[in-house]
Design a protein around this motif. Sequence first.
Motif, PDB file in Angstrom:
ATOM      1  N   GLU A 185      41.107  39.307  41.481  1.00 47.25           N
ATOM      2  CA  GLU A 185      41.482  40.704  41.234  1.00 47.25           C
ATOM      3  C   GLU A 185      41.281  41.086  39.773  1.00 47.25           C
ATOM      4  N   LEU A 186      41.322  40.093  38.886  1.00 39.19           N
ATOM      5  CA  LEU A 186      41.095  40.361  37.466  1.00 39.19           C
ATOM      6  C   LEU A 186      39.605  40.339  37.115  1.00 39.19           C
ATOM      7  N   ARG A 187      38.795  39.736  37.979  1.00 44.39           N
ATOM      8  CA  ARG A 187      37.395  39.505  37.637  1.00 44.39           C
ATOM      9  C   ARG A 187      36.613  40.786  37.307  1.00 44.39           C
TER      10      ARG A 187
ATOM     11  N   LYS B  61      47.693  43.494  30.276  1.00 42.77           N
ATOM     12  CA  LYS B  61      48.802  42.589  29.962  1.00 42.77           C
ATOM     13  C   LYS B  61      48.578  41.208  30.575  1.00 42.77           C
ATOM     14  N   ARG B  62      48.054  41.189  31.810  1.00 46.12           N
ATOM     15  CA  ARG B  62      47.820  39.895  32.454  1.00 46.12           C
ATOM     16  C   ARG B  62      46.692  39.144  31.772  1.00 46.12           C
ATOM     17  N   LEU B  63      45.630  39.828  31.420  1.00 43.74           N
ATOM     18  CA  LEU B  63      44.517  39.175  30.739  1.00 43.74           C
ATOM     19  C   LEU B  63      44.951  38.591  29.396  1.00 43.74           C
ATOM     20  N   LEU B  64      45.874  39.279  28.723  1.00 41.49           N
ATOM     21  CA  LEU B  64      46.365  38.826  27.412  1.00 41.49           C
ATOM     22  C   LEU B  64      47.583  37.917  27.533  1.00 41.49           C
ATOM     23  N   ASN B  65      48.122  37.789  28.739  1.00 44.25           N
ATOM     24  CA  ASN B  65      49.349  37.029  28.994  1.00 44.25           C
ATOM     25  C   ASN B  65      50.522  37.589  28.191  1.00 44.25           C
TER      26      ASN B  65
ATOM     27  N   LEU C 286      48.873  30.881  33.092  1.00 42.08           N
ATOM     28  CA  LEU C 286      47.920  31.977  33.217  1.00 42.08           C
ATOM     29  C   LEU C 286      46.667  31.475  33.923  1.00 42.08           C
ATOM     30  N   GLU C 287      46.218  32.221  34.925  1.00 44.02           N
ATOM     31  CA  GLU C 287      44.989  31.881  35.640  1.00 44.02           C
ATOM     32  C   GLU C 287      44.025  33.047  35.515  1.00 44.02           C
TER      33      GLU C 287
END
Length: 436
Positions: A383-385, A360-364, A283-284
Amino acid sequence: METKFRFTKKALEDLPIPTKRVRVRDEGVPGLVLELTPKGVRTFRVYKKIKGHASPINVTLGKFPDLSIEQARRQATEAIHRLGDQVNPNEEARAARKSKVTLEEVFKDYCAARPLTPSSLRGYTTVINNYLDAYKTKPLANITEEVVKKEHHRLSQASQAQADLTMRVLRALFNFAKYEYRGLNNRFLFDHNPVGILSHQRSWNKIPRKHTRITRSQLPVWFQGVCTLRDTGEDFTVAVCDLVEMALLTGLRKSELLGLTWNQVNMADRSYHLTTTKNGDPLELPITDRVFSILERRQRLYNTHGFVFNADNLHGVIREPKKVINQIREATGVEFTLHDLRRTFTTTAESLGVGTYTIKRLLNHRTRRDDVTAGYVVLTPEELRPSAQAIEDALLQHAGLTPPAQTLDTRFQALIASLSEDKKQQLMAELTKESL
């Protein structure tokens, strides 16, 4: 050198002790031999070449004189008949031993074969030692459906959650044993999983999923308590306060935060990556403003072990933060766990309208295998910032640490960033018409 004669007790006792292992054959039962070692150990064996095998089969029967010549001949005759039927007694013996494998032995093999995290290993060990202790040294085959039902009912009287956890661990061990221990002709020795009876009879405890989190009204006093304790505490207390605050602002799990090292953090690019996660997926993530200030403070308290949340112990990292967390609870009156902070983060993200794939990506969290769209959604830290910053700003606003206007601007930026190019053009056209 091999010698052949009819075995008698006196003849075997009178055999001279050799300088190296020798083998003598019995004339009474072809294939029955006695091996004699330089230490004087005499062992009856069947040593016979059979069809389909390049070298002779060696079957151990027992030691002389504990095993008499008559007993050795009977066992040898039976073993030779089994070999004639293409059945290897050695393989039968191995299968018999495997069928008697104990729960404790299965658990050890399971732990050696599975890449368990330290916390998972501790949890499984607790289950085996505390809840299945009476069965540890007994054969796994002794744990039947009746035993499962009885133990699940007994444990449920004290804790329904622990009862279900114990049976899930036991179910995993049986699933592992099915393929790990085979009998003759590769036959399954543990084809049936007795824990399945709980599903068949619908006996699993219906434990409601936790929904606890820190509410919006609790955030001001919670943040104040964390900041006050951090300002007055020693290094370990400061580290735990930084840990719980970063847990709230990122939604990361305890294990992910405690495993974070400085070589995974890029302060220049304001991003960090996790290589060890619960689901195994790397996860990045972006470093938001408040998290950046936490990491700057952690850098000033850096130690040679390289962990972000370092501690002055043999491991160089926080092992158990419960003591300081209890101090925060007592100081604020807010009951919470580290996982409650993850739920608070997620709830805040949802209230801001952050997209499902972004959350979902932030929480993996993994998406379903049949979700084709998810395979095309690739979200980098940049893109998540905007979304991560919007969530942080909202939490800080609810805590009274930032003015609402600043958070509104950030939320608007996050909304714009989440739109497609077509949607952005449509919005721009609408805003232009309104301004005219």
